[in-house]
Each structure stands twice: as C-alpha cells, then as structure tokens.
Design a protein around this motif. Structure first.
Motif, PDB file in Angstrom:
ATOM      1  N   THR A   1       0.842  -1.200   0.000  1.00 31.79           N
ATOM      2  CA  THR A   1       0.000   0.000   0.000  1.00 31.79           C
ATOM      3  C   THR A   1       0.874   1.245   0.000  1.00 31.79           C
ATOM      4  O   THR A   1       2.016   1.233   0.479  1.00 31.79           O
ATOM      5  CB  THR A   1      -0.933   0.029   1.222  1.00 31.79           C
ATOM      6  N   MET A   2       0.346   2.308  -0.551  1.00 32.70           N
ATOM      7  CA  MET A   2       0.951   3.629  -0.449  1.00 32.70           C
ATOM      8  C   MET A   2       0.249   4.408   0.658  1.00 32.70           C
ATOM      9  O   MET A   2      -0.879   4.089   1.023  1.00 32.70           O
ATOM     10  CB  MET A   2       0.803   4.396  -1.772  1.00 32.70           C
ATOM     11  N   TRP A   3       0.939   5.404   1.172  1.00 33.92           N
ATOM     12  CA  TRP A   3       0.256   6.319   2.064  1.00 33.92           C
ATOM     13  C   TRP A   3       0.157   7.678   1.366  1.00 33.92           C
ATOM     14  O   TRP A   3       0.620   7.839   0.241  1.00 33.92           O
ATOM     15  CB  TRP A   3       0.940   6.382   3.421  1.00 33.92           C
ATOM     16  N   ARG A   4      -0.454   8.640   2.015  1.00 29.31           N
ATOM     17  CA  ARG A   4      -0.896   9.851   1.318  1.00 29.31           C
ATOM     18  C   ARG A   4       0.253  10.610   0.656  1.00 29.31           C
ATOM     19  O   ARG A   4       0.085  11.131  -0.456  1.00 29.31           O
ATOM     20  CB  ARG A   4      -1.655  10.762   2.276  1.00 29.31           C
ATOM     21  N   ASP A   5       1.411  10.717   1.310  1.00 29.13           N
ATOM     22  CA  ASP A   5       2.521  11.445   0.697  1.00 29.13           C
ATOM     23  C   ASP A   5       3.044  10.715  -0.535  1.00 29.13           C
ATOM     24  O   ASP A   5       3.379  11.340  -1.550  1.00 29.13           O
ATOM     25  CB  ASP A   5       3.643  11.638   1.713  1.00 29.13           C
ATOM     26  N   GLU A   6       3.136   9.397  -0.448  1.00 27.85           N
ATOM     27  CA  GLU A   6       3.587   8.636  -1.609  1.00 27.85           C
ATOM     28  C   GLU A   6       2.579   8.717  -2.755  1.00 27.85           C
ATOM     29  O   GLU A   6       2.970   8.720  -3.930  1.00 27.85           O
ATOM     30  CB  GLU A   6       3.821   7.178  -1.216  1.00 27.85           C
ATOM     31  N   SER A   7       1.317   8.765  -2.417  1.00 32.30           N
ATOM     32  CA  SER A   7       0.317   8.872  -3.483  1.00 32.30           C
ATOM     33  C   SER A   7       0.448  10.191  -4.229  1.00 32.30           C
ATOM     34  O   SER A   7       0.201  10.257  -5.444  1.00 32.30           O
ATOM     35  CB  SER A   7      -1.094   8.730  -2.895  1.00 32.30           C
ATOM     36  N   ALA A   8       0.849  11.255  -3.520  1.00 35.33           N
ATOM     37  CA  ALA A   8       1.079  12.534  -4.208  1.00 35.33           C
ATOM     38  C   ALA A   8       2.229  12.413  -5.200  1.00 35.33           C
ATOM     39  O   ALA A   8       2.147  12.908  -6.338  1.00 35.33           O
ATOM     40  CB  ALA A   8       1.368  13.623  -3.174  1.00 35.33           C
ATOM     41  N   THR A   9       3.316  11.746  -4.782  1.00 33.93           N
ATOM     42  CA  THR A   9       4.421  11.513  -5.713  1.00 33.93           C
ATOM     43  C   THR A   9       3.964  10.695  -6.915  1.00 33.93           C
ATOM     44  O   THR A   9       4.289  11.009  -8.068  1.00 33.93           O
ATOM     45  CB  THR A   9       5.564  10.781  -4.992  1.00 33.93           C
TER      46      THR A   9
END
Length: 637
Positions: free
Chosen positions: A75-83
């Motif tokens: 899973t990704m978390w919110r900061d990684e999803s922005a990247t």
C-alpha cells in the motif's frame, strides 16, 4: 626556535634549518577541530587501499539489503500517493501543478517522472530512495576513511545503515533520502575543496549544494553547517572567499523556488510550533530509538568531542621540563677505569667588546612527540585517547612545547569539525525559526543524521586506542571486526523497530485497503463521493478499483486544474446531480475517519454542505471501516 648568540650586547638569532612541515594539522588536538589524534595514519596520494574499499563497500551492501527488505508494503500512504499521481502526469501538466502546489518537491517529481516512465508500480516508486540511501552510506563511510581511518569509516557507515530512521525514508517515495545523499556529497566535496581548492572543485561543490536545496529548500541550512566547519578549522581568507561565492550562487538559484513556495505555505499550516517533545523525538531518531543505543551513541560522541579539549588541558597541566644542566659521569666502554666526568657548560668570558660569540651549532631537527616529554602507564593511555598535545622541539638541552597554528592550505579539516556542525547546526536553526513560523519536522532534517554515526565511530576508535595502541595488521582487523559486531548487536536491539518500519502501520495511513474495499463492494454504474476533498487520493493512487464509478463532485480533474485532488462542483450542482439519480441508486461515500466529524471538518463549509445534501437525498446504509478510512453506502430515496 633557533639558537641565539650574543653580538655586541644584543641577542641575535643564528640562522638554522627551517622547522619541518608536518603532514597535516588534523592529528593535533591543539587545533580545536581535531578528531582523529594519534590514531589517524597519514593518507597516501595513491589509489585507495583495500581496507578503505572494504570499509565503504560493506556498509553499502548492508544498506541495500535493509532497503530491499520488505520494500513492497502492499500500500501507499498519502505522501507517496502525491508523488505517484503527479510524477505520472505529462511534463506540461507537472509544470502547471508546481505553480499551485508542492513546488518545493518539483525537482523530485521531474526525476520520478523519468523513473515511472519505465515502470509505474510501488517498488519502482521506492527504488530511487533505496539507491540514494546506499549512496549516502557510501559517502559517510568514505568521509570516515578520509578524515580518520578505514575502521572509523566502516563503523560510521554501518551505524548509518542500521538506523531505523534511515530505513524509514529509504523505503518511502519522497525526496528526503535524495536530499541526504546530496548533503553527504556536498560535505565530501567541501573537504576536498578545502584540502586543495580550485575553481572546478568549488564550482562542483556549489552545484551539488544548489541541487540538494532544489530537492528540498531547507537543505540550504547545510551551508550554515559548512560555515561552522570552516570557522573551527580556521581556514585562510581565500578559502572563505571561494566558499562564499559558491554559496551565493546557490542562494541565487534557490531564490525563485523560495518565492513560489512561500505563496504555497498554506499546505504546511497544520504543522505546530515545536517544543521539548519534538526535540526529544529528533534526538531519539538520530541516536537510536532505544535507551541503550541512545546512551552508548551519546557517550561515544561525547568522547570524540571532548578529547581535544582534554588534550589541551593535559598540555597546560603538564608543561615541558628542561633537561638537567649536569650530566652523569660516563664510564669507558669496557667498563674499567674511573668515571670520566663530563664538561660543565660555562658562561663565555666577557671581553671589552662584549661576550665572545658562542660557536654556531646547527639546531637539531624538530620532532613530534605524544603528550608529555616523559611518562608511561596511565599517561601513555591518556595520550592514546587524547592524542598530541603540542609540538615538541629539541633545542640544545631544552625541549620546548609550541602551540600549533591554524590549518594551512592543503591540510585536511578534521572529522570533528565536519561531523558536529552537520548534526547540530541545521536542527538548531530550524527549531529556532519554527518558533515564529512552524515548519519543524524530523524528516526535513534527515540530511543532518550523517554527523552522528561519524562522531560515534570516532569516539569508539579513541577508546580502542586507549586500551591498546596500534599493533599488527591482524590486530587492526580484529578491532574493526569487533566494532562491526558491536553494530550488529545494536541492530539486534533495534530489530523490533526495524520490523515495524516494513509494516503499513509505520505510515500515517493506508490507501490500498480502502480502494480494495470500494472495488469489492461497488458495481458498474454506482456513484462515489469523497469526504473530504483530499480523500480522492485513494482513487488517484489505485484507479483500477474505481473503474466504472461516477464521481459526483468532480468538476475538473487534478491534471487539468493543476492541483493535487481536482476541483469540485458547487453545492447547488451537487444537489442537481443527486436529484437526477434514479431512486435506489447506490452512492459510495469514501471518507477519511481522521477528519470527518471533527471541528475542522465542520468549519469547512463546502465539505459540511456535502453531508447536508446527502442526508436530504439519500438514506444511510452500512459502513465498513478499515485502517485509513471508511466506506459508507448511501441509497437514493
């Protein structure tokens, strides 16, 4: 120091051979920036020795193993999803987005755009951070080898690689690991430029500092740490001038980014003013999450920092003692016969023109000595820890101890002068500035961590030298291996923390379980609504699970609007869309449980209005909660 002679009632200096030039000042604790003391061997100008190569390669291999261990968390978390979602846009769309959000990460997004063009999954998303962390470990180990000895570089590299704080950001798709690598490279280039400065070396240093600051603008605090390094090293004015020109170029390159990011400061308005809790958290992150590791690390760092001062105190308390004016009588070589008395030095007879000039005698060459003129036992062990305490010259029958001047051009800076400003100066400056503008987060200071393992490894090297002086090659290898085993023991103490870093719970939230829940429950033709707006990041990170669903509130997509989460319709438009839905239609509400229902959520008029319209047109059904959010079914009346 030169012999003197009496000429015409005045004391005139007799020319003598010049003082020998020592290889470097870095081994003298009278230099306030000294670290390595007597244990640091002189470096050769030839190719790297095998020990130095192994001292760099071994920590890099360890970092790669730890970085790849559990890299796919699922899973990704919110900061990684922005990247992930910004780096997948086209270059014009990325440029458009940087004008409104996340300009501080713009260069990182451009680099990740090239990476995700090859493969766009979570492993590829995090691999650049793993590679950057391995590069940082290599540079930390190389600094230890260059400024002290290979085993210091080995221990420092292993300590850095096994720190849980490093593992956390080595497996995160954000810019912080790259910033740490850039800071370590800039520090390495600074040492080389100070040793033998040239326009090319200073230009390379300035380019690396500028690139690091463009990856994250708070990395410009590295320049303040390097200024302190030059200050305690007492470099000449021309070195200061070259460094100032390089840093001025960095600031000019960073100025446009600072202006744009200042206008986007609302993105970090949630950061609170730091206090004692944040300072302690940073200390534990840098020196070890557990009390035993923290204590040992701080003690070793203290030994490294206090040793030069203790050496200077020893010099003051133990001044040089002159040889006695008389010598014992000597016997003939065979041992037979009475002792032959040695001549006593006599004052030359005076003449009307003054005393006869003493016969010219060339001064013996100056020699280097450890510590006091004489002494053994505890004094020898003290010298092993605290190093040289002065420059000793033999002039006639008297030994004189001279203070050592500042570092000359071409002499290396010491490990202490590099490590402690790097570890202390940027955090202190950011902490102080955050009292007026709260911007203090531990991840912003990852690039400072390299100074802590360097200090700890240096302190361990001094303690080893205290109990046994340098011996054979086998002994040195055994000492290096024993230090590596000590790092392994520290890693074992931190193994629970290392395991936790590989779990999804180590991050702020999980987006994949929420997306999987929607994909399992929703069907084609259903509608979806996000509460609040930023929860749309779930569909942007995992768009496959939202295929066939209609977004009720989306007006313009994130790429078209140049934003992270897109632009939404007004409350009236949402009311019209819900009114047009046939009775019995299903609306899936994806909500962030950390914000929905809070005071902040009720203060957002647009978000609170969405819940009011839903209550008017839809009946509430069942809700399913997972870590990271919840999915609630609403049915059109």
């Amino acid at each position: 120091m030169r012999p003197v002679a009496e000429r015409g009632g005045r004391r005139a200096a007799v020319p003598g051979p010049p003082d020998p030039v020592r290889p470097s000042d870095s081994s003298d604790p009278s230099n306030p920036s000294n670290l390595s003391g007597p244990s640091a061997p002189p470096r050769s100008a030839g190719p790297p020795r095998r020990a130095a190569v192994l001292a760099v390669v071994t920590p890099v291999a360890v970092m790669l193993v730890l970085g790849l261990w559990g890299l796919d968390r699922g899973t990704m978390w919110r900061d990684e999803s922005a990247t992930f979602q910004i780096a997948r846009r086209s270059l014009p769309e990325i440029w458009h987005a940087l004008g409104t959000v996340d300009a501080v990460h713009g260069l990182y997004y451009l680099l990740m755009h090239a990476v995700l063009a090859v493969r766009d999954d979570e492993i590829a998303l995090r691999l650049p951070s793993v590679a950057a962390s391995a590069a940082t470990v290599a540079l930390v180990a190389a600094l230890g080898c260059r400024l002290a000895r290979p085993r210091v570089g080995l221990w420092a590299g292993l300590l850095y690689a096994t720190t849980p704080f490093v593992s956390h950001y080595a497996q995160e798709a954000r810019s912080y690991a790259m910033v740490a690598a850039g800071a370590a490279l800039a520090t390495w280039l600074l040492v080389r430029a100070v040793e033998r400065g040239s326009p090319g070396r200073w230009a390379g240093y300035g380019a690396v500092v500028a690139g690091t600051a463009l990856l994250h603008e708070f990395a410009i605090l590295l320049a303040a740490a390097h200024a302190v390094t030059l200050l305690v090293s007492r470099v000449p004015w021309r070195t200061w001038r070259a460094w100032a020109c390089a840093v001025a170029g960095c600031c000019l390159a960073l100025l446009p980014l600072a202006v744009v990011s200042r206008a986007q400061s609302a993105q970090v308005s949630w950061i609170r003013t730091p206090g004692r809790r944040e300072a302690e958290a940073l200390l534990y992150a840098f020196a070890g999450p557990g009390e035993p590791v923290l204590t040992v690390t701080l003690v070793l760092a203290g030994v490294s920092l206090l040793a030069p001062s203790a050496g200077r105190a020893w010099r003051l308390l133990a001044p040089a003692r002159p040889f006695p004016p008389y010598r014992r009588a000597a016997r003939p070589r065979g041992g037979d016969g009475p002792p032959v008395p040695l001549a006593r030095s006599a004052r030359p007879p005076r003449t009307p023109a003054g005393p006869d000039p003493a016969p010219e005698r060339p001064a013996p060459p100056a020699r280097w000595s450890l510590g006091r003129v004489s002494g053994g036992g505890r004094a020898a062990r003290f010298r092993a820890v605290f190093g040289h305490v002065g420059r000793v010259q033999h002039v006639g029958d008297v030994r004189h101890v001279r203070d050592v001047g500042p570092v000359r051009p071409g002499a290396p800076v010491s490990l202490n002068a590099v490590a402690w400003p790097l570890a202390v100066v940027p955090p202190v400056l950011l902490f102080g500035a955050a009292q007026y503008q709260p911007l203090f987060l531990d991840r912003y200071l990852l690039f400072c961590l390299a100074g802590v393992p360097l200090l700890a490894a240096s302190g361990a090297d001094r303690l080893v030298a205290a109990f046994r002086p340098p011996g054979t090659r086998a002994w040195r290898r055994a000492v290096a291996a024993a230090g590596a085993l000590a790092v392994v023991a520290a890693f074992a103490c931190q193994l629970p923390a290392q395991r936790r870093e590989r779990l999804p719970v180590s991050r702020g939230d999980e987006l994949a379980p929420v997306a999987a829940l929607v994909g399992r429950l929703a069907g084609p033709g259903d509608a979806v609504l996000f509460l609040p707006l930023h929860e749309r990041r779930v569909s942007l990170a995992y768009p496959r699970d939202f295929t066939g669903l209609r977004d009720l509130t989306l007006d313009r997509s994130p790429a078209a609007s140049g934003t992270l989460f897109g632009e939404e319709v007004t409350t009236g438009a949402l009311r019209d869309r819900l009114a047009r839905l046939p009775p019995g239609s299903r609306v899936w509400v994806v909500q962030d449980t950390a914000t929905v229902g809070t005071r902040w959520f009720r203060a957002q008029r647009a978000e609170y209005a969405k819940t009011t319209v839903l209550d008017r047109f839809c009946e509430e059904g069942s809700s399913v909660f997972v870590r990271g959010g919840a999915v609630t079914l609403r049915v059109r009346r």
